[in-house]
Write a protein that holds these residues in place. Structure first.
Motif, PDB file in Angstrom:
ATOM      1  N   GLN A   9      -4.432  -9.212  14.840  1.00 43.72           N
ATOM      2  CA  GLN A   9      -3.860  -7.952  14.394  1.00 43.72           C
ATOM      3  C   GLN A   9      -2.847  -7.491  15.430  1.00 43.72           C
ATOM      4  O   GLN A   9      -3.226  -7.120  16.549  1.00 43.72           O
ATOM      5  CB  GLN A   9      -4.947  -6.890  14.190  1.00 43.72           C
ATOM      6  CG  GLN A   9      -4.417  -5.614  13.559  1.00 43.72           C
ATOM      7  CD  GLN A   9      -5.521  -4.642  13.217  1.00 43.72           C
ATOM      8  OE1 GLN A   9      -6.621  -4.688  13.753  1.00 43.72           O
ATOM      9  NE2 GLN A   9      -5.217  -3.719  12.295  1.00 43.72           N
TER      10      GLN A   9
ATOM     11  N   PHE B 162      -3.770  -9.138   4.113  1.00 46.60           N
ATOM     12  CA  PHE B 162      -3.852  -7.703   4.298  1.00 46.60           C
ATOM     13  C   PHE B 162      -2.512  -7.014   4.050  1.00 46.60           C
ATOM     14  O   PHE B 162      -1.445  -7.575   4.283  1.00 46.60           O
ATOM     15  CB  PHE B 162      -4.308  -7.376   5.721  1.00 46.60           C
ATOM     16  CG  PHE B 162      -5.765  -7.629   5.940  1.00 46.60           C
ATOM     17  CD1 PHE B 162      -6.237  -8.911   6.150  1.00 46.60           C
ATOM     18  CD2 PHE B 162      -6.673  -6.576   5.935  1.00 46.60           C
ATOM     19  CE1 PHE B 162      -7.586  -9.154   6.352  1.00 46.60           C
ATOM     20  CE2 PHE B 162      -8.021  -6.798   6.129  1.00 46.60           C
ATOM     21  CZ  PHE B 162      -8.483  -8.093   6.347  1.00 46.60           C
ATOM     22  N   GLY B 163      -2.628  -5.754   3.615  1.00 49.16           N
ATOM     23  CA  GLY B 163      -1.456  -4.903   3.493  1.00 49.16           C
ATOM     24  C   GLY B 163      -1.134  -4.249   4.820  1.00 49.16           C
ATOM     25  O   GLY B 163      -1.855  -4.429   5.806  1.00 49.16           O
ATOM     26  N   PRO B 164      -0.063  -3.451   4.855  1.00 50.57           N
ATOM     27  CA  PRO B 164       0.395  -2.848   6.117  1.00 50.57           C
ATOM     28  C   PRO B 164      -0.398  -1.630   6.539  1.00 50.57           C
ATOM     29  O   PRO B 164      -0.255  -1.163   7.662  1.00 50.57           O
ATOM     30  CB  PRO B 164       1.848  -2.457   5.807  1.00 50.57           C
ATOM     31  CG  PRO B 164       1.843  -2.219   4.337  1.00 50.57           C
ATOM     32  CD  PRO B 164       0.869  -3.184   3.763  1.00 50.57           C
ATOM     33  N   GLY B 165      -1.238  -1.091   5.664  1.00 54.35           N
ATOM     34  CA  GLY B 165      -2.076   0.035   6.027  1.00 54.35           C
ATOM     35  C   GLY B 165      -1.546   1.388   5.596  1.00 54.35           C
ATOM     36  O   GLY B 165      -0.340   1.570   5.401  1.00 54.35           O
TER      37      GLY B 165
ATOM     38  N   LEU C  80     -12.434  -3.497  12.025  1.00 55.75           N
ATOM     39  CA  LEU C  80     -12.365  -3.047  10.642  1.00 55.75           C
ATOM     40  C   LEU C  80     -13.767  -2.982  10.037  1.00 55.75           C
ATOM     41  O   LEU C  80     -14.619  -3.815  10.316  1.00 55.75           O
ATOM     42  CB  LEU C  80     -11.525  -4.005   9.802  1.00 55.75           C
ATOM     43  CG  LEU C  80     -10.026  -3.843   9.917  1.00 55.75           C
ATOM     44  CD1 LEU C  80      -9.513  -4.415  11.220  1.00 55.75           C
ATOM     45  CD2 LEU C  80      -9.320  -4.528   8.751  1.00 55.75           C
TER      46      LEU C  80
ATOM     47  N   GLN D 161     -10.167   1.423   9.661  1.00 54.37           N
ATOM     48  CA  GLN D 161     -10.162   1.076  11.073  1.00 54.37           C
ATOM     49  C   GLN D 161      -9.967   2.341  11.877  1.00 54.37           C
ATOM     50  O   GLN D 161      -8.908   2.975  11.816  1.00 54.37           O
ATOM     51  CB  GLN D 161      -9.069   0.063  11.402  1.00 54.37           C
ATOM     52  CG  GLN D 161      -9.112  -0.407  12.846  1.00 54.37           C
ATOM     53  CD  GLN D 161      -8.134  -1.526  13.115  1.00 54.37           C
ATOM     54  OE1 GLN D 161      -7.034  -1.555  12.550  1.00 54.37           O
ATOM     55  NE2 GLN D 161      -8.509  -2.468  13.955  1.00 54.37           N
TER      56      GLN D 161
ATOM     57  N   GLN E 256      -0.269  -3.117  12.533  1.00 55.25           N
ATOM     58  CA  GLN E 256      -0.133  -3.915  11.321  1.00 55.25           C
ATOM     59  C   GLN E 256      -1.507  -4.308  10.778  1.00 55.25           C
ATOM     60  O   GLN E 256      -2.519  -4.162  11.457  1.00 55.25           O
ATOM     61  CB  GLN E 256       0.679  -5.185  11.598  1.00 55.25           C
ATOM     62  CG  GLN E 256       2.106  -4.904  12.035  1.00 55.25           C
ATOM     63  CD  GLN E 256       2.882  -6.190  12.263  1.00 55.25           C
ATOM     64  OE1 GLN E 256       2.532  -7.233  11.724  1.00 55.25           O
ATOM     65  NE2 GLN E 256       3.949  -6.095  13.050  1.00 55.25           N
ATOM     66  N   GLY E 257      -1.530  -4.829   9.563  1.00 59.56           N
ATOM     67  CA  GLY E 257      -2.763  -5.347   9.006  1.00 59.56           C
ATOM     68  C   GLY E 257      -3.126  -6.681   9.646  1.00 59.56           C
ATOM     69  O   GLY E 257      -2.255  -7.389  10.153  1.00 59.56           O
ATOM     70  N   PRO E 258      -4.402  -7.032   9.644  1.00 57.71           N
ATOM     71  CA  PRO E 258      -4.809  -8.338  10.193  1.00 57.71           C
ATOM     72  C   PRO E 258      -4.121  -9.489   9.475  1.00 57.71           C
ATOM     73  O   PRO E 258      -3.755  -9.383   8.296  1.00 57.71           O
ATOM     74  CB  PRO E 258      -6.322  -8.362   9.963  1.00 57.71           C
ATOM     75  CG  PRO E 258      -6.715  -6.928   9.886  1.00 57.71           C
ATOM     76  CD  PRO E 258      -5.555  -6.234   9.233  1.00 57.71           C
TER      77      PRO E 258
ATOM     78  N   ARG F 140      -2.020   5.321   7.007  1.00 58.94           N
ATOM     79  CA  ARG F 140      -2.555   6.156   8.081  1.00 58.94           C
ATOM     80  C   ARG F 140      -2.865   7.531   7.520  1.00 58.94           C
ATOM     81  O   ARG F 140      -1.975   8.222   7.052  1.00 58.94           O
ATOM     82  CB  ARG F 140      -1.555   6.223   9.230  1.00 58.94           C
ATOM     83  CG  ARG F 140      -1.583   4.975  10.062  1.00 58.94           C
ATOM     84  CD  ARG F 140      -0.253   4.591  10.662  1.00 58.94           C
ATOM     85  NE  ARG F 140      -0.356   3.300  11.328  1.00 58.94           N
ATOM     86  CZ  ARG F 140      -0.330   2.124  10.701  1.00 58.94           C
ATOM     87  NH1 ARG F 140      -0.178   2.071   9.405  1.00 58.94           N
ATOM     88  NH2 ARG F 140      -0.451   1.012  11.391  1.00 58.94           N
TER      89      ARG F 140
ATOM     90  N   GLN G  58       0.837  -1.187   0.000  1.00 60.29           N
ATOM     91  CA  GLN G  58       0.000   0.000   0.000  1.00 60.29           C
ATOM     92  C   GLN G  58       0.877   1.244   0.000  1.00 60.29           C
ATOM     93  O   GLN G  58       1.913   1.263   0.672  1.00 60.29           O
ATOM     94  CB  GLN G  58      -0.904   0.033   1.245  1.00 60.29           C
ATOM     95  CG  GLN G  58      -1.940  -1.061   1.313  1.00 60.29           C
ATOM     96  CD  GLN G  58      -2.829  -0.925   2.522  1.00 60.29           C
ATOM     97  OE1 GLN G  58      -2.960  -1.849   3.309  1.00 60.29           O
ATOM     98  NE2 GLN G  58      -3.477   0.221   2.671  1.00 60.29           N
TER      99      GLN G  58
ATOM    100  N   PHE H 140      -6.849  -0.176   5.271  1.00 62.37           N
ATOM    101  CA  PHE H 140      -6.205  -1.443   4.919  1.00 62.37           C
ATOM    102  C   PHE H 140      -6.786  -1.982   3.626  1.00 62.37           C
ATOM    103  O   PHE H 140      -8.000  -1.993   3.432  1.00 62.37           O
ATOM    104  CB  PHE H 140      -6.404  -2.491   6.020  1.00 62.37           C
ATOM    105  CG  PHE H 140      -5.677  -2.190   7.283  1.00 62.37           C
ATOM    106  CD1 PHE H 140      -6.338  -1.683   8.381  1.00 62.37           C
ATOM    107  CD2 PHE H 140      -4.303  -2.434   7.382  1.00 62.37           C
ATOM    108  CE1 PHE H 140      -5.664  -1.418   9.564  1.00 62.37           C
ATOM    109  CE2 PHE H 140      -3.620  -2.167   8.556  1.00 62.37           C
ATOM    110  CZ  PHE H 140      -4.303  -1.650   9.644  1.00 62.37           C
TER     111      PHE H 140
END
Lengths: 114, 111
Positions: B38, A105-108, A43, A37, B42-44, A110, A6, A90
């Motif tokens: 989670q 999932f990706g790392p997100g 989520l 989130q 970090q992502g789940p 912010r 991401q 995410f």
């Protein structure tokens, strides 16, 4: 094999500005998802794409648009950012719609909207 | 999704087994139980899933009661890196399904 990536990792926006969050996966998955989130909460699904060429709304789609650019990439756009969109975003993918319960999932990203 | 109930938080000593319970009394006969976690910021991460038989993989074991109304995720030898929020999810088993994450159990593993 990077999995789900991401960009950007962090972004600050002013109210009314627009931006696009990018997501890509290298696992040859068919289905992709965008979640948000908020602090201390679980989520919530914003949009998803069951397969290339299709997109559908999730629980909280208002204020967002998505594009499934190709099989690898799924972007999320905020046309006019609002402080209520401050969150961690995410992206996720699954092999196909039938395996949608097993997601990676990706790392997100912010996002802070001032 | 079938409603799930998990404790808000749990503690575990490093090296001990962590047993995380989940109630899902309204589960239907063909619905699976999924577990994700989670780690902070970090992502789940997908952990394991099962239908009615006990399941084990390199991360954890999943024990589902015979009536399928509850399950327990077991981390056999918890480490500090297992500190995370653990989510028990029972998605409906009809076609394409979206995961619904609740608030989960916050597991703290201490030295």
């Amino acid at each position: 094999n990077a999995g789900v990536t991401q960009t950007p990792k962090f972004q600050v926006l002013k109210t009314g500005q627009s931006m696009t969050l990018q997501c890509a996966q290298d696992m040859n998955h068919n289905s992709m998802y965008w979640y948000r989130q908020d602090p201390g909460m679980g989520l919530r699904l914003i949009y998803y794409s069951a397969s290339e060429g299709t997109t559908d709304k999730g629980e909280v789609p208002n204020g967002y648009n998505v594009s499934r650019l190709n099989k690898r990439e799924f972007s999320l756009r905020l046309e006019s950012a609002a402080p209520s969109q401050t969150s961690v975003y995410f992206c996720a993918s699954s092999e196909n719609p039938q395996s949608s319960r097993t997601q990676y999932f990706g790392p997100g990203t912010r996002l802070l909207v001032l | 999704d079938a409603k799930t109930t998990q404790p808000t938080s749990m503690d575990c000593a490093e090296g001990r087994a962590a047993n995380l319970p989940c109630n899902h009394s309204t589960i239907s006969g063909n619905e699976y139980v999924y577990w994700y976690r989670q780690i902070h910021s970090q992502g789940p991460q997908y952990i394991i899933h099962g239908l009615k038989n006990n399941e084990t993989n390199e991360m954890a074991s999943l024990i589902i009661t015979e009536d399928r109304k509850s399950s327990t995720l077991i981390l056999p030898h918890a480490t500090l890196r297992d500190t995370a929020v653990y989510y028990c999810i029972v998605p409906m088993n009809t076609g394409f399904q979206k995961l619904v994450f609740g608030t989960g159990t916050r597991l703290l593993v201490s030295p």
